[in-house]
Design a protein around this motif. Structure first.
Motif, mmCIF file in Angstrom:
data_model
loop_
_atom_site.group_PDB
_atom_site.id
_atom_site.type_symbol
_atom_site.label_atom_id
_atom_site.label_comp_id
_atom_site.label_asym_id
_atom_site.label_seq_id
_atom_site.Cartn_x
_atom_site.Cartn_y
_atom_site.Cartn_z
ATOM 1 N N ILE A 18 0.837 -1.199 0.000
ATOM 2 C CA ILE A 18 0.000 0.000 0.000
ATOM 3 C C ILE A 18 0.874 1.252 0.000
ATOM 4 O O ILE A 18 1.920 1.294 0.654
ATOM 5 N N GLU A 19 0.450 2.236 -0.726
ATOM 6 C CA GLU A 19 1.032 3.577 -0.646
ATOM 7 C C GLU A 19 -0.035 4.523 -0.091
ATOM 8 O O GLU A 19 -1.236 4.296 -0.310
ATOM 9 N N PRO A 20 0.327 5.567 0.665
ATOM 10 C CA PRO A 20 1.683 5.997 0.999
ATOM 11 C C PRO A 20 2.234 5.287 2.231
ATOM 12 O O PRO A 20 1.504 4.620 2.961
ATOM 13 N N ALA A 21 3.550 5.507 2.505
ATOM 14 C CA ALA A 21 4.209 4.875 3.644
ATOM 15 C C ALA A 21 3.666 5.407 4.972
ATOM 16 O O ALA A 21 3.824 4.771 6.010
ATOM 17 N N LYS A 22 3.006 6.554 4.916
ATOM 18 C CA LYS A 22 2.464 7.161 6.145
ATOM 19 C C LYS A 22 1.441 6.260 6.827
ATOM 20 O O LYS A 22 1.196 6.380 8.033
ATOM 21 N N LEU A 23 0.855 5.334 6.076
ATOM 22 C CA LEU A 23 -0.161 4.450 6.654
ATOM 23 C C LEU A 23 0.405 3.662 7.830
ATOM 24 O O LEU A 23 -0.271 3.464 8.841
ATOM 25 N N LEU A 24 1.653 3.213 7.717
ATOM 26 C CA LEU A 24 2.274 2.446 8.800
ATOM 27 C C LEU A 24 2.415 3.300 10.063
ATOM 28 O O LEU A 24 2.177 2.816 11.177
ATOM 29 N N LYS A 25 2.760 4.571 9.901
ATOM 30 C CA LYS A 25 2.878 5.460 11.065
ATOM 31 C C LYS A 25 1.529 5.648 11.759
ATOM 32 O O LYS A 25 1.452 5.697 12.983
ATOM 33 N N LEU A 26 0.465 5.722 10.964
ATOM 34 C CA LEU A 26 -0.867 5.851 11.547
ATOM 35 C C LEU A 26 -1.245 4.610 12.355
ATOM 36 O O LEU A 26 -1.874 4.704 13.412
ATOM 37 N N VAL A 27 -0.844 3.433 11.848
ATOM 38 C CA VAL A 27 -1.099 2.178 12.573
ATOM 39 C C VAL A 27 -0.368 2.191 13.908
ATOM 40 O O VAL A 27 -0.918 1.829 14.959
ATOM 41 N N GLN A 28 0.892 2.621 13.875
ATOM 42 C CA GLN A 28 1.710 2.605 15.100
ATOM 43 C C GLN A 28 1.251 3.630 16.125
ATOM 44 O O GLN A 28 1.495 3.461 17.321
ATOM 45 N N GLN A 29 0.592 4.694 15.683
ATOM 46 C CA GLN A 29 0.076 5.695 16.622
ATOM 47 C C GLN A 29 -1.093 5.163 17.443
ATOM 48 O O GLN A 29 -1.395 5.678 18.517
ATOM 49 N N GLY A 30 -1.789 4.152 16.916
ATOM 50 C CA GLY A 30 -2.863 3.512 17.671
ATOM 51 C C GLY A 30 -4.123 4.322 17.780
ATOM 52 O O GLY A 30 -4.908 4.115 18.709
ATOM 53 N N LYS A 31 -4.350 5.234 16.821
ATOM 54 C CA LYS A 31 -5.565 6.040 16.843
ATOM 55 C C LYS A 31 -6.494 5.614 15.708
ATOM 56 O O LYS A 31 -6.020 5.357 14.599
ATOM 57 N N PRO A 32 -7.792 5.538 15.974
ATOM 58 C CA PRO A 32 -8.730 5.198 14.893
ATOM 59 C C PRO A 32 -8.668 6.248 13.775
ATOM 60 O O PRO A 32 -8.572 7.444 14.039
ATOM 61 N N VAL A 33 -8.688 5.775 12.533
ATOM 62 C CA VAL A 33 -8.634 6.661 11.374
ATOM 63 C C VAL A 33 -9.756 6.265 10.425
ATOM 64 O O VAL A 33 -10.004 5.072 10.210
ATOM 65 N N LYS A 34 -10.423 7.268 9.856
ATOM 66 C CA LYS A 34 -11.525 6.993 8.943
ATOM 67 C C LYS A 34 -11.244 7.614 7.586
ATOM 68 O O LYS A 34 -10.838 8.768 7.486
ATOM 69 N N ASP A 35 -11.421 6.817 6.519
ATOM 70 C CA ASP A 35 -11.333 7.286 5.130
ATOM 71 C C ASP A 35 -10.002 7.967 4.821
ATOM 72 O O ASP A 35 -9.956 9.118 4.375
ATOM 73 N N PHE A 36 -8.903 7.229 5.034
ATOM 74 C CA PHE A 36 -7.579 7.717 4.654
ATOM 75 C C PHE A 36 -7.287 7.218 3.230
ATOM 76 O O PHE A 36 -7.298 6.036 2.972
ATOM 77 N N PRO A 37 -7.029 8.136 2.261
ATOM 78 C CA PRO A 37 -6.824 7.709 0.854
ATOM 79 C C PRO A 37 -5.505 6.966 0.674
ATOM 80 O O PRO A 37 -4.454 7.432 1.115
ATOM 81 N N VAL A 38 -5.577 5.799 0.028
ATOM 82 C CA VAL A 38 -4.384 4.976 -0.228
ATOM 83 C C VAL A 38 -4.441 4.433 -1.651
ATOM 84 O O VAL A 38 -5.459 4.537 -2.340
ATOM 85 N N GLN A 39 -3.325 3.844 -2.073
ATOM 86 C CA GLN A 39 -3.246 3.153 -3.353
ATOM 87 C C GLN A 39 -2.843 1.709 -3.076
ATOM 88 O O GLN A 39 -1.743 1.445 -2.580
ATOM 89 N N ILE A 40 -3.734 0.774 -3.378
ATOM 90 C CA ILE A 40 -3.420 -0.658 -3.239
ATOM 91 C C ILE A 40 -2.587 -1.085 -4.446
ATOM 92 O O ILE A 40 -2.933 -0.792 -5.592
ATOM 93 N N ILE A 41 -1.473 -1.775 -4.189
ATOM 94 C CA ILE A 41 -0.574 -2.231 -5.257
ATOM 95 C C ILE A 41 -0.769 -3.732 -5.434
ATOM 96 O O ILE A 41 -0.407 -4.515 -4.563
ATOM 97 N N ASP A 42 -1.360 -4.145 -6.562
ATOM 98 C CA ASP A 42 -1.622 -5.573 -6.742
ATOM 99 C C ASP A 42 -0.380 -6.299 -7.252
ATOM 100 O O ASP A 42 0.684 -5.694 -7.442
ATOM 101 N N ALA A 43 -0.522 -7.605 -7.493
ATOM 102 C CA ALA A 43 0.628 -8.438 -7.868
ATOM 103 C C ALA A 43 1.242 -8.023 -9.192
ATOM 104 O O ALA A 43 2.424 -8.271 -9.441
ATOM 105 N N ALA A 44 0.460 -7.373 -10.050
ATOM 106 C CA ALA A 44 0.979 -6.918 -11.341
ATOM 107 C C ALA A 44 1.593 -5.527 -11.263
ATOM 108 O O ALA A 44 2.044 -4.989 -12.273
ATOM 109 N N GLY A 45 1.588 -4.925 -10.061
ATOM 110 C CA GLY A 45 2.149 -3.590 -9.903
ATOM 111 C C GLY A 45 1.175 -2.474 -10.233
ATOM 112 O O GLY A 45 1.547 -1.300 -10.249
#
Length: 468
Positions: free
Chosen positions: A65-92
């Motif tokens: 997943i992009e962006p890398a900021k998603l991991l920081k949000l997970v580590q902060q431990g706060k609920p987040v709603k509707d954060f825009p991301v880009q899912i990267i599938d097996a074909a790129g």
């Protein structure tokens, strides 16, 4: 000590609850630890990422997943709603999603997080984009035969350009799937993919569908007029299926549009610029039609800038196993049934059959089998009558052929035991490679130990049958 044991019990209970909930969620879900490593997933997520559960659970968030900021949000431990991301599938390929983060706590400490993904709601006014979207990418073109592998390499190379493409191939080979995959891998991927089947629309309507019309152009014309497919496809791709069925009078007009990149609506005088990439497809012999003056030679050369050919299924039967395996799982999941095993007689019939309907026919047959077969073994009597009528050796007994449950693409021709063993090993090595890791995968697929595989290879090497 009691505290540690209690903590373990709490964690185990939490995981059981999460696993039960995942099966009930109809959107992609990942469960990750504090470091972003995937520890649980659901079937929907596997389909979106186009990866198996084992592969997904060997990945970390930045790889998926992009962006890398998603991991920081997970580590902060706060609920987040509707954060825009880009899912990267097996074909790129990148797919836009909205992510919701729900932290999981054990003794007031963030241990894990549940990530739920939903597709973004399109803004008002984007009806065209909602209607003219693609469903397929190159990962949906299944097969590892040399012909299909070469085709995918060529198509991926030309996807980045705007050159016109002509896809040739019999009915049912997947010409529109290839066209959609090219669009999805192009810089036009965010634009519309507009398809028009030239054989499915009456000649009297085809011109207005293609080029549009102005108000009052003819009796029954809509107030305000109507844009044609060229206009609807601006900024994207126009797929003209069955181009060989286009009448001659329209071929001349299409040629002019391809040359000028401008269209005129029926009943209009304005020349409208169109930024469109054209992909055409046909199952007909255009060269023979040109000789009979049924197709314009100048249009043929304008369309045939980049020719791509999809081979019929009978010319790539080494892909049969993978295709059967895919469609068996697809329809079993869709219909809520167990996957079936094919008997040796059925496999033999599949490999002998001509497959005039190609991939579409194979897909229909597998759906028929999953619907009607009660047991787990598919015998000749389970096949549709159209396929069964020409079966040879109908008196032969159907026996399970366990090797076909392994993921190797092999030919089930009747051979002696020693020849069969040698052939299966040779084909497995061709698929997985001769590296140490390749041999490990080949042994696993064949259902033998790595040591046994090495012993067989040493014997074949001594007999000079094939190299290590």
């Amino acid at each position: 000590m009691d505290t540690i044991e209690q903590l373990k019990k709490e964690r185990k209970k939490l995981l059981h609850e999460v696993e039960a909930l995942l099966t009930m969620i109809a959107t992609p879900v990942l469960v990750v630890d504090r470091e972003g490593a995937v520890i649980h997933t659901n079937t929907v997520a596997e389909n979106v990422w186009r990866r198996s559960p084992i592969t997904l659970m060997n990945k970390r968030l930045p790889e998926l997943i992009e962006p890398a900021k998603l991991l920081k949000l997970v580590q902060q431990g706060k609920p987040v709603k509707d954060f825009p991301v880009q899912i990267i599938d097996a074909a790129g390929i990148h797919h836009p999603y909205m992510c919701r983060i729900h932290p999981l706590y054990v003794n007031k400490h963030v241990e894990r997080a549940v990530l739920q993904f939903t597709q973004p709601v399109l803004q008002q006014g984007s009806e065209r984009d909602r209607k003219y979207t693609t469903r397929y990418t190159f990962s949906d073109i299944r097969g590892n035969s040399p012909a299909i592998t070469e085709l995918k390499v060529q198509a991926q190379q030309v996807a980045k350009s705007d050159s016109t493409i002509l896809i040739r191939g019999e009915s049912g080979t997947g010409k529109e799937v290839l066209a959609q995959a090219i669009h999805a891998a192009s810089h036009r991927m965010k634009g519309p993919f507009v398809a028009l089947n030239c054989a499915a629309i009456p000649e009297s309507l085809l011109e207005s569908e293609l080029f549009g019309y102005e108000e009052g152009a003819f009796t029954g014309a809509k107030k305000g007029g109507k844009p044609g497919r060229f206009e609807l496809a601006r900024g994207g791709t126009l797929f003209l299926d069955e181009i060989g069925d286009m009448p001659l009078f329209l071929q001349a007009k299409l040629l002019r549009v391809l040359q000028e990149r401008r269209v005129e609506r029926i009943g209009g005088s304005e020349s409208i610029p169109v930024d469109v990439r054209v992909i055409a497809a046909t199952h007909k012999d255009l060269e023979a039609m040109i000789a009979k003056q049924q197709f314009r030679e100048d249009l043929y050369f304008r369309l045939n800038v980049i020719p791509l050919y999809i081979p019929p299924l009978r010319e790539r039967k080494e892909d049969l196993y993978g295709l059967v395996d895919f469609y068996m799982k697809k329809f079993a999941d869709r219909l809520g049934k167990e996957t079936k095993r094919l008997s040796s007689q059925v496999w033999k019939k599949f490999y002998e059959y001509h497959w005039p309907g190609n991939i579409r026919e194979l897909e229909n047959i597998i759906e028929y089998i999953v619907n009607l077969e009660i047991g787990d073994l598919v015998t000749m009597s389970s096949l549709p009558a159209s396929l069964r009528e020409n079966a040879e050796n109908e008196n032969g007994t159907d026996q399970p052929l366990s090797v076909w449950q392994n993921k190797t693409t092999l030919d089930p021709s009747p051979l002696k035991i020693e020849e069969t063993e040698e052939y299966l090993i040779q084909q497995a090595l061709r698929r997985f490679g001769t590296s140490t890791e390749g041999k490990r995968k080949a042994a696993e697929a064949l259902g033998i130990s790595l040591a046994t595989l090495y012993r067989r290879l040493q014997r074949y090497h001594r007999e000079k049958k094939f190299s290590k």
